[in-house]
Design a protein around this motif. Structure first.
Motif, PDB file in Angstrom:
ATOM      1  N   CYS A  96     -17.261  -3.669  18.305  1.00 49.43           N
ATOM      2  CA  CYS A  96     -17.807  -4.618  17.332  1.00 49.43           C
ATOM      3  C   CYS A  96     -19.138  -5.188  17.819  1.00 49.43           C
ATOM      4  N   PRO A  97     -20.192  -5.114  17.025  1.00 51.35           N
ATOM      5  CA  PRO A  97     -21.446  -5.802  17.360  1.00 51.35           C
ATOM      6  C   PRO A  97     -21.318  -7.284  17.000  1.00 51.35           C
ATOM      7  N   PHE A  98     -22.300  -8.067  17.448  1.00 54.36           N
ATOM      8  CA  PHE A  98     -22.265  -9.511  17.203  1.00 54.36           C
ATOM      9  C   PHE A  98     -23.542  -9.954  16.497  1.00 54.36           C
ATOM     10  N   LEU A  99     -23.381 -10.929  15.615  1.00 52.27           N
ATOM     11  CA  LEU A  99     -24.529 -11.499  14.922  1.00 52.27           C
ATOM     12  C   LEU A  99     -25.469 -12.183  15.897  1.00 52.27           C
ATOM     13  N   VAL A 100     -24.922 -12.864  16.884  1.00 54.31           N
ATOM     14  CA  VAL A 100     -25.686 -13.582  17.895  1.00 54.31           C
ATOM     15  C   VAL A 100     -24.842 -13.615  19.165  1.00 54.31           C
ATOM     16  N   LEU A 110     -17.831  -7.225  11.262  1.00 48.71           N
ATOM     17  CA  LEU A 110     -16.666  -6.383  11.011  1.00 48.71           C
ATOM     18  C   LEU A 110     -16.774  -5.697   9.654  1.00 48.71           C
ATOM     19  N   PRO A 111     -16.140  -4.530   9.497  1.00 47.34           N
ATOM     20  CA  PRO A 111     -16.100  -3.863   8.185  1.00 47.34           C
ATOM     21  C   PRO A 111     -15.272  -4.687   7.197  1.00 47.34           C
ATOM     22  N   ASP A 112     -15.631  -4.644   5.951  1.00 50.50           N
ATOM     23  CA  ASP A 112     -14.903  -5.393   4.926  1.00 50.50           C
ATOM     24  C   ASP A 112     -13.419  -5.058   4.924  1.00 50.50           C
ATOM     25  N   ALA A 113     -13.093  -3.786   5.085  1.00 47.34           N
ATOM     26  CA  ALA A 113     -11.685  -3.378   5.044  1.00 47.34           C
ATOM     27  C   ALA A 113     -10.892  -4.031   6.164  1.00 47.34           C
ATOM     28  N   LEU A 114     -11.477  -4.080   7.360  1.00 45.78           N
ATOM     29  CA  LEU A 114     -10.786  -4.708   8.489  1.00 45.78           C
ATOM     30  C   LEU A 114     -10.655  -6.212   8.273  1.00 45.78           C
ATOM     31  N   ASP A 154      -6.465 -16.717  10.236  1.00 49.41           N
ATOM     32  CA  ASP A 154      -7.361 -17.565   9.454  1.00 49.41           C
ATOM     33  C   ASP A 154      -8.675 -17.734  10.206  1.00 49.41           C
ATOM     34  N   PHE A 155      -9.781 -17.401   9.547  1.00 49.38           N
ATOM     35  CA  PHE A 155     -11.105 -17.500  10.158  1.00 49.38           C
ATOM     36  C   PHE A 155     -12.138 -17.646   9.049  1.00 49.38           C
ATOM     37  N   ILE A 156     -13.389 -17.851   9.438  1.00 49.81           N
ATOM     38  CA  ILE A 156     -14.456 -18.113   8.470  1.00 49.81           C
ATOM     39  C   ILE A 156     -15.352 -16.883   8.309  1.00 49.81           C
ATOM     40  N   ILE A 157     -15.716 -16.588   7.062  1.00 53.72           N
ATOM     41  CA  ILE A 157     -16.738 -15.574   6.783  1.00 53.72           C
ATOM     42  C   ILE A 157     -18.101 -16.255   6.937  1.00 53.72           C
ATOM     43  N   GLN A 158     -18.924 -15.751   7.844  1.00 53.61           N
ATOM     44  CA  GLN A 158     -20.211 -16.382   8.108  1.00 53.61           C
ATOM     45  C   GLN A 158     -21.293 -15.918   7.137  1.00 53.61           C
ATOM     46  N   GLN A 159     -21.514 -14.600   7.091  1.00 54.53           N
ATOM     47  CA  GLN A 159     -22.543 -14.063   6.189  1.00 54.53           C
ATOM     48  C   GLN A 159     -22.397 -12.560   6.080  1.00 54.53           C
ATOM     49  N   ARG A 160     -22.861 -12.014   4.971  1.00 50.52           N
ATOM     50  CA  ARG A 160     -22.856 -10.560   4.803  1.00 50.52           C
ATOM     51  C   ARG A 160     -24.055  -9.971   5.544  1.00 50.52           C
ATOM     52  N   THR A 161     -23.819  -8.864   6.245  1.00 49.18           N
ATOM     53  CA  THR A 161     -24.892  -8.221   6.999  1.00 49.18           C
ATOM     54  C   THR A 161     -25.357  -6.919   6.367  1.00 49.18           C
ATOM     55  N   ASP A 162     -24.482  -6.249   5.583  1.00 44.96           N
ATOM     56  CA  ASP A 162     -24.883  -5.089   4.774  1.00 44.96           C
ATOM     57  C   ASP A 162     -23.827  -4.889   3.700  1.00 44.96           C
ATOM     58  N   GLU A 163     -23.893  -3.786   2.987  1.00 45.70           N
ATOM     59  CA  GLU A 163     -23.010  -3.583   1.840  1.00 45.70           C
ATOM     60  C   GLU A 163     -21.536  -3.517   2.212  1.00 45.70           C
ATOM     61  N   SER A 164     -21.231  -3.168   3.455  1.00 48.44           N
ATOM     62  CA  SER A 164     -19.820  -2.979   3.816  1.00 48.44           C
ATOM     63  C   SER A 164     -19.392  -3.770   5.056  1.00 48.44           C
ATOM     64  N   HIS A 165     -20.264  -4.651   5.555  1.00 44.38           N
ATOM     65  CA  HIS A 165     -19.939  -5.419   6.752  1.00 44.38           C
ATOM     66  C   HIS A 165     -20.303  -6.897   6.565  1.00 44.38           C
ATOM     67  N   GLN A 166     -19.530  -7.736   7.253  1.00 42.34           N
ATOM     68  CA  GLN A 166     -19.827  -9.165   7.262  1.00 42.34           C
ATOM     69  C   GLN A 166     -19.644  -9.715   8.671  1.00 42.34           C
TER      70      GLN A 166
END
Length: 339
Positions: free
Chosen positions: A275-279, A290-294, A303-315
């Motif tokens: 897994c890569p990291f946003l920061v 992470l991939p949307d499916a995962l 339970d966790f927070i969605i931070q931001q979308r990074t591309d069409e299939s990852h957030q």
């Protein structure tokens, strides 16, 4: 369900509950004038190596930010913050509701820089605009990143040059103090900042923050501001007792160490899973992509927070650990990641 959404989901560090129960039937003065609050103030001043600092206990971070900034600024003055700063994003316009503008600058990994602060000042050159007067920082930042001592010294220098007050939000300060790469400690904050707070709510307390004001001029009259804004609790000892426990020895930093240790295990497991990291964050907040499916799969049990979308299939998501996070739960979470 494992809760990785925030670091205040649990009640309190057990010795705090024990202290509250042990002192429950004591009769004391109210509004923070009790012996426990006075002792907690003395402990904080000693750890900050700042015997003259004013110390006030408030119930939460937004209240602390609102009271300090409203007290510090004249009606036409403003606070400078990173665009991810808490006063810009998660306080329902509390600062603006006091009549003060928050000037949001594009932070670097969640942090302000000396040059960004200077840019904000120079962009407001006359009385047709608000006057920048206070710089707001978070340590750790809202992205879990840390200021180095050299960075804070540079910010202090630009604040002094332009006659700005420097205020540091320490909601998760325990995590910062315990981070391996940290080189900023309480005496440094007391020396470089006009005001800062030691977070309790996100670091083992039931609730509460300890605001430290080394700047004696800024501290003048602050009790009036607290009372006017409903921030002086009649049962103020509930706050004092908690910080009396947290500030004994290295308790506060140890709680930060536990949160960071759990984050380190989680970070390493995520890296091993590719897994890569946003920061890059060395504290208890992690932002893996992470991939949307995962994400959908994990949300069934965690339970966790969605931070931001990074591309069409990852957030990018935010996972956050606390003093109460259990290693076995982190290991179980990691076992669900694809190899």
């Amino acid at each position: 369900m494992l809760y990785l959404k925030n670091d205040y989901a649990e009640g309190a560090y057990p010795p705090i509950l024990e202290a509250l129960a042990r002192t429950n039937l004591e009769s004391t003065d109210g509004y923070g004038e009790d012996p426990h609050s006075k002792h907690a103030r003395a402990l904080i001043r000693a750890q900050c190596a700042c015997p003259e600092a004013a110390v006030h206990f408030l119930s939460g971070g937004t209240q602390t930010n609102l009271c300090l900034i409203a007290h510090a600024l004249l009606p036409y003055q403003a606070a400078i913050a990173a665009d991810t700063g808490h006063i810009c994003t998660h306080e329902t316009g509390a600062i603006e509701a006091t009549g003060h503008k928050a000037i949001a600058m594009p932070g670097v990994d969640g942090k302000l820089t000396a040059s960004l602060i200077e840019e904000a000042v120079l962009a407001h050159p006359n009385h047709h605009m608000v006057e920048p007067k206070l710089v707001y920082l978070s340590h750790p930042s809202e992205l879990g990143t840390l200021y180095k001592k050299a960075e804070l010294k540079a910010i202090r220098e630009v604040c002094s040059r332009y006659h700005l007050l420097l205020y540091l939000d320490g909601a998760r300060l325990a995590s910062a103090l315990a981070a391996e790469e940290n080189d900023l400690f309480l005496p440094d904050l007391a020396q470089l900042c006009d005001a800062f707070y030691i977070g309790g709510t996100k670091c083992g307390a039931l609730f509460g923050e300890a605001l430290v004001i080394p700047n004696r001029r800024l501290a003048e009259g602050f009790l009036y501001t607290l009372k006017q804004r409903g921030a002086r609790l009649a049962k103020g000892r509930m706050l004092g007792i908690q910080f009396e426990v947290l500030m004994q020895g290295d308790t506060y930093q140890k709680l930060g160490e536990k949160a960071n240790q759990m984050a380190a295990i989680l970070r390493e497991g995520l890296r091993e899973a590719g897994c890569p990291f946003l920061v890059e964050s060395p504290t208890n907040q992690l932002f893996p992509i992470l991939p949307d499916a995962l994400i959908g799969q994990l949300q069934q049990r965690y339970d966790f927070i969605i931070q931001q979308r990074t591309d069409e299939s990852h957030q990018a998501v935010r996972f956050i650990t606390s003093w109460a996070t259990r290693e076995e739960d982190i290991r179980e979470f990691l076992s669900e990641l694809p190899a």
